[in-house]
Design an enzyme around this catalytic site. Sequence first.
Site, PDB file in Angstrom:
ATOM      1  N   SER A 128       1.327  -1.608   0.109  1.00 48.42           N
ATOM      2  CA  SER A 128       0.101  -0.205   0.203  1.00 48.42           C
ATOM      3  C   SER A 128       1.361   1.462  -0.186  1.00 48.42           C
ATOM      4  O   SER A 128       1.904   1.634  -0.517  1.00 48.42           O
ATOM      5  CB  SER A 128      -0.921   0.195   1.066  1.00 48.42           C
ATOM      6  OG  SER A 128      -1.926   0.554   1.442  1.00 48.42           O
ATOM      7  N   HIS A 159      -2.105  -0.480  -3.368  1.00 51.28           N
ATOM      8  CA  HIS A 159      -3.241   0.241  -3.442  1.00 51.28           C
ATOM      9  C   HIS A 159      -3.329   1.703  -3.874  1.00 51.28           C
ATOM     10  O   HIS A 159      -2.370   1.994  -4.356  1.00 51.28           O
ATOM     11  CB  HIS A 159      -3.741   0.162  -1.688  1.00 51.28           C
ATOM     12  CG  HIS A 159      -4.137  -0.241  -0.893  1.00 51.28           C
ATOM     13  ND1 HIS A 159      -4.339  -0.792   0.354  1.00 51.28           N
ATOM     14  CD2 HIS A 159      -4.819  -1.692  -1.688  1.00 51.28           C
ATOM     15  CE1 HIS A 159      -4.496  -1.424   0.860  1.00 51.28           C
ATOM     16  NE2 HIS A 159      -5.344  -2.334  -0.136  1.00 51.28           N
ATOM     17  N   ASP A 169      -5.267  -4.503   5.650  1.00 58.66           N
ATOM     18  CA  ASP A 169      -5.694  -5.431   4.314  1.00 58.66           C
ATOM     19  C   ASP A 169      -4.629  -6.006   4.069  1.00 58.66           C
ATOM     20  O   ASP A 169      -3.121  -5.870   4.489  1.00 58.66           O
ATOM     21  CB  ASP A 169      -5.547  -4.288   3.122  1.00 58.66           C
ATOM     22  CG  ASP A 169      -6.141  -5.142   1.679  1.00 58.66           C
ATOM     23  OD1 ASP A 169      -7.260  -6.525   2.316  1.00 58.66           O
ATOM     24  OD2 ASP A 169      -6.666  -4.771   1.259  1.00 58.66           O
TER      25      ASP A 169
END
Lengths: 274, 192
Positions: free
Chosen positions: B11, B38, B131
């Site tokens: 991310s 992401h 996540d």
Amino acid sequence: MRYKDTTELEISSLLEVIYQKYGYDFRQYSEAHIRRRIMNKLRMSGLENITQMQSMVLYDETFSASLLQDLSITVTEMFRDPGFYRSVREKVIPLLKTYSFIKIWHAGCSTGEEAYSMSIILQEEGLYDRTTIYATDFNQQALNYAKQGIFSNKMMKEYTSNYQLSGGKESFSNYYISDDNNVIMNQSLKKNIVWANHNLVTDSVFAEVHLILCRNVLIYFDRNLQNKVQKLFYDSLIDGGILCLGSKESLRFSEFHEEYSELDKQQRIFKKKY
Amino acid sequence: MNYEAIVIGVSSGGMNAMKTMFPLLPKEFNIPIIIVQHISANSENLWIRLLNDKSNLEIKEADEKEKIEHGKIYIAPPNYHLLVEKNKTFSLSIDERVNFARPSIDVLFESAAEAYKNKLIGVILTGSNNDGTKGLKLIKEYGGLTIAQDPSTAESGFMPASAIAAMQVDYILSLEGIINLLIKLTQLQLYK
């Protein structure tokens, strides 16, 4: 052979029961996707396993109805992918202008956001009064929602930005009235939309149309089912008609690849050859 | 163990991490790598081309129904979840965001764990949310190998720390350490 794991076997049996009992056919959907949806439902329901879920589907219609809702994809937004709608204005509208009467099929319209987006473009381009939009989905609950044309306020900032990026010509707020929580779309936008229950997997051709939009629906289908639905689209389009797919969908692996030319390669807009 | 695929979740700080890692992989590297980074919904894929220019392996956006091949690095497209099917092809979905993300690392990891079982390596790199933690746990449950970037070496340590707190991660390493381990694992496979 590759042995299936228990969950796989349970899921294929469950999908068979859903099809035989309710007529909704998920047997050729992406397996990873269906598995994810069913495992989520399992966790939420407190049931032990999918076999228990299968007996619920057999004996409990309320549970079945909610499971069918969970298996249906209702994620959508107005002017989703603004670049696509810009291309519709620039490349598709000029072609539509050559017809005296225009029929558009929005296949898998879900809660209707993209059908309203299309109505707005057609009004701005002066084509709306000679157009009928058939907006179809197999999810009746989503269709009922779409028909009302009432959407949550929360999304309007994003939709306004999408609209502007897509080449919108007005102030987006001209198209709705709002209260504290919701916006109500102008009645005039749905005047020429026919909302109808149609299942791409099990139903057939119902009209000959000039433009089909089916975006981010085919990604959920396996290759065979994709081809079957592509045949349905091909048979429904007039010669020279336009097919719009989602931004990551293509005709490359389809049997109909040769039957279309690319009107906009990046935005996945295709034109049926004469 | 013969591993068949590597999934990586990354991310914030991901661009720098990938720029560091991918040029270090030799062209003989024979396990497909599948990545969820992401990224904002409307971003262009120019950065994939830039990464590709510096890599010995082909780096590309994953296409729906595409067959997963050795020697390639696949990246999830923006605004779609990326899933692996049992027949080792990709599916895309526009389902709801998971952990506020689409693509979501958990969605990739969980589907890949079901497809590859114990022949999967899962890697969590820099990021500032959680996540991927659930997905990495599932990879572990199926007997796959789990790796987290050492949070103290990450641009944003929260995501690997979340995974490390939730389970017994097999290796906790710097980016260079992770690449060296992956290369060692694939070299062993070459000689088998």
